[in-house]
Design a protein around this motif. Structure first.
Motif, short mmCIF file in Angstrom:
data_model
loop_
_atom_site.label_atom_id
_atom_site.label_comp_id
_atom_site.label_asym_id
_atom_site.label_seq_id
_atom_site.Cartn_x
_atom_site.Cartn_y
_atom_site.Cartn_z
N GLY A 129 0.77 -1.23 0.00
CA GLY A 129 0.00 0.00 0.00
C GLY A 129 0.80 1.28 0.00
N PHE A 130 2.10 1.20 -0.30
CA PHE A 130 2.81 2.47 -0.40
C PHE A 130 3.77 2.48 -1.58
N ASP A 131 4.03 3.70 -2.06
CA ASP A 131 4.94 3.88 -3.18
C ASP A 131 6.38 3.91 -2.69
N LEU A 132 7.26 3.35 -3.50
CA LEU A 132 8.69 3.40 -3.19
C LEU A 132 9.35 4.04 -4.41
N PRO A 133 9.46 5.38 -4.41
CA PRO A 133 9.99 6.04 -5.60
C PRO A 133 11.46 5.70 -5.83
N LEU A 134 11.86 5.66 -7.10
CA LEU A 134 13.26 5.34 -7.43
C LEU A 134 14.21 6.32 -6.75
N ASP A 135 13.75 7.56 -6.59
CA ASP A 135 14.63 8.56 -5.98
C ASP A 135 15.04 8.18 -4.55
N PHE A 141 1.29 -6.26 -11.67
CA PHE A 141 0.03 -6.01 -12.37
C PHE A 141 -0.71 -4.89 -11.64
N ASP A 142 -1.37 -4.04 -12.40
CA ASP A 142 -2.08 -2.92 -11.77
C ASP A 142 -3.12 -3.41 -10.76
N PHE A 143 -3.74 -4.55 -11.03
CA PHE A 143 -4.82 -5.01 -10.14
C PHE A 143 -4.31 -5.76 -8.91
N LEU A 144 -2.98 -5.93 -8.81
CA LEU A 144 -2.44 -6.64 -7.65
C LEU A 144 -1.91 -5.69 -6.58
N ARG A 145 -1.76 -4.42 -6.92
CA ARG A 145 -1.32 -3.47 -5.90
C ARG A 145 -2.40 -3.37 -4.81
N ALA A 146 -1.99 -3.03 -3.61
CA ALA A 146 -2.95 -2.96 -2.50
C ALA A 146 -4.06 -1.97 -2.85
N ALA A 147 -5.28 -2.33 -2.48
CA ALA A 147 -6.40 -1.42 -2.71
C ALA A 147 -6.25 -0.22 -1.79
N PRO A 148 -6.65 0.97 -2.26
CA PRO A 148 -6.56 2.15 -1.38
C PRO A 148 -7.36 1.92 -0.09
N PRO A 149 -6.90 2.49 1.02
CA PRO A 149 -7.62 2.30 2.28
C PRO A 149 -9.09 2.68 2.14
N GLY A 150 -9.96 1.88 2.71
CA GLY A 150 -11.39 2.20 2.70
C GLY A 150 -12.11 1.71 1.47
N SER A 151 -11.38 1.17 0.48
CA SER A 151 -12.08 0.74 -0.74
C SER A 151 -12.57 -0.70 -0.60
#
Ligand code: FES
Length: 565
Positions: A285-291, A555-565
């Motif tokens: 559920g969180f992004d890990l930017p390359l930076d 896959f786009d559909f395997l990323r964690a669903a946003p909280p509350g969804s």
């Protein structure tokens, strides 16, 4: 019992199916005494004779079972898809997400309270981690361990860094085909995964650094009896972890990812780990930017002297103290309060660790390199990033301006590279297009472009190579990979033509195509995406849903669903 076990809802139900499930266990010889009131522990096993690195996992699973019984649990082993790096076509990376779905859904669909997941070869460890993260039941990763060091004609060798080195010597005419055949029988000396700091060793270390594997999991050689002892311990510990309900989401937190990134840099680890860590974070559920990788690289030295960046092998790493000793050296940079599968913090785990060889595990005042092993590049050729393993590159090529020699696909590169009519000089920049997640498809490890035989015979051993492919963690050289967006998605890489000038400037983290904007606009308007290779089945699903390298190719559909969804 400190918690209600998930498996109870399978067995404690008045419907016929509760009765049938008990009947099914009795058919396997398990009476109620074996499981009643006990956590049921799944042992997910990626054993396969098609995956030579994982072909020794069966005895390890038996050792885990012993540990589970000892601690009062009931073990049930299950198979999962296995991904063998050498055998699978077009590339194991096409199937990492599929394996993670297998792991997740098998856990989710069955009466399992906790799991121990057995893996080893490159993609099997990230797939297990991703599946465990999505299922979020207590889990321990148990890798199968590295092969023993190879010895051949008085030299200590590592697979497959030295396979690549000797292949260049063969092409350059410095060894014979008989020598090459003899080496084939010696290079993989025992069961286990590649014993350099390739992707498998890197991911094993990162699983431990993330807190998802017991201390010493990464480096104990596959055939060392201490690995069986560790497996037994994992069996005991998963029962405790399950009773305490310590789940992957409590362990793999943002600080744990920072720890893993620091360790990746200190290892001089595989570029592939960037993709896997980004995908894994997305599952949580969180992004890990390359930076973030680049930011932490600036203040993390390479401390491990293991091939391909250094001189030693995983066996030496274990004798030198293994990952706990490296973590202790790195301690001032780590979040020591991060929770781990021992039920204790990372700091508590490594408090008693000792370093036995300061040549293999270096200290801050004697590093292999002052800065981390990987750099994230940006520029007109890679607006969403590209990766270079600086620690394995030639220092004199880290600032380089050269003429592009372009291959539009892996096939074309293989066909033309040794064409006597190919106009190529040592200072040129080799560019490979359409080898990314969509282009190849599956983003194969084609980024380590071979050098033309003619140049090898002249003594050339490295050139700047650029692609949207990946590179094996065992490879070395000035190789820029993961160019994003990829050519097949219309990234600037698709617009490069032979004769263009490319500038690589690693100290300033730049990669630029020096072609004026009007010309690029003309090329862009003439560009057409390559036809999709798949029209059905899993390949179709992959090309429809795979994300770009900067998002971990999940896959786009395997990323964690946003909280509350
Ligand atoms: Fe399996 Fe190298 S081939 S880890």
């Amino acid at each position: 019992m400190k918690r209600t076990l998930r498996s109870r809802s399978w067995f404690e139900t008045p419907e016929l199916y509760g009765w049938l499930r008990r009947a099914a266990l009795r058919s396997e010889g398990l009476t109620e005494a074996a499981y009643e009131g006990k956590p049921i522990i799944g042992i997910g096993n990626s054993w396969s004779e098609l995956t030579h690195c994982n072909a020794h996992l069966r005895p390890l699973a038996e050792a885990v079972k012993r540990g589970v019984w000892q601690a009062g649990g009931c073990p049930l082993e299950f198979p999962v898809l296995s991904l063998g790096e050498f055998n699978m076509k077009p590339t194991t990376m096409l199937f990492r997400n599929l394996m993670s779905m297998d792991v997740e859904e098998t856990i989710r669909a069955n009466p399992l309270d906790g799991v121990v997941l057995l893996c080893g070869c490159d993609k099997t460890t990230p797939a297990m981690l991703m599946g465990a993260a999505s299922a979020d039941v207590p889990a321990i990763i148990l890798t199968g361990g590295p092969q023993l060091s190879a010895h051949w004609r008085g030299e200590t060798l590592g697979s497959c860094t030295d396979c690549r080195r000797y292949q260049m010597e063969l092409l350059a005419g410095r060894i014979t085909s008989e020598d090459w055949h003899d080496l084939q029988g010696a290079i993989i000396r025992s069961p286990g995964h590649c014993m350099v700091m390739g992707t498998a060793s890197t991911m094993a270390c990162l699983a431990e650094a993330l807190g998802m594997a017991l201390p010493h999991t990464a480096a104990i050689p596959a055939v060392d009896s201490r690995r069986l002892q560790l497996a037994e311990e994992a069996g005991r510990q998963i029962v405790e972890l399950t009773l305490q309900d310590i789940r992957p989401s409590r362990i793999m937190t943002r600080p744990a990812f920072d720890n893993a990134i620091r360790v990746l840099h200190a290892l001089g680890g595989s570029t592939n780990a960037v993709i896997h860590l980004v995908a894994l974070a997305g599952r949580l559920g969180f992004d890990l930017p390359l930076d973030r990788f680049d930011e932490l690289a600036r203040s993390t030295p390479v401390l491990l002297d293991v091939k391909p960046v250094g001189r030693h092998l995983m066996e030496d790493f274990f004798y030198a103290g293994g990952l706990p000793a490296l973590l202790q050296e790195l301690a001032p940079l780590l979040h020591l309060d991060a929770m781990t599968v021992t039920g204790r913090t990372l700091g508590e785990n490594i408090a008693a660790a000792k370093r036995y060889d300061a040549e293999v595990i270096r200290s801050f005042d004697n590093p292999v390199c002052n800065e981390g092993g990987l750099a994230v590049l940006r520029g007109s050729l890679c607006p969403r990033g590209a990766i270079l393993k600086t620690a394995a590159a030639s220092p004199e090529l880290l600032r380089h301006r050269g003429r592009a020699v372009v291959f539009s696909s892996v096939d074309e590169m293989q066909r033309r590279l040794d064409d006597p009519d190919l106009n190529i000089e040592p200072g040129d920049v080799l560019v490979l297009q359409n080898a990314g997640p969509l282009g190849a498809p599956g983003m194969p490890e084609a980024g380590f472009l071979p050098l033309p035989t003619r140049l090898l015979r002249q003594g050339v051993r490295d050139m700047v190579r650029i692609s949207d492919a990946r590179m094996s963690g065992t490879a070395f050289g000035t190789v820029v990979v993961h160019v994003c967006p990829e050519a097949a998605a219309g990234g600037p890489l698709a617009l490069v033509r032979t004769g263009d000038v490319i500038e690589l400037d690693v100290p300033n983290r730049r990669l630029d195509l020096l072609v004026d904007e009007a010309e690029l606009a003309r090329r862009r308007s003439a560009w057409k995406p390559p036809p999709p290779p798949y029209h059905r089945g899993y390949g179709w699903l992959f090309q429809k849903h795979v994300l770009q390298a900067d998002q971990g190719c999940d896959f786009d559909f395997l990323r964690a669903a946003p909280p509350g969804s």
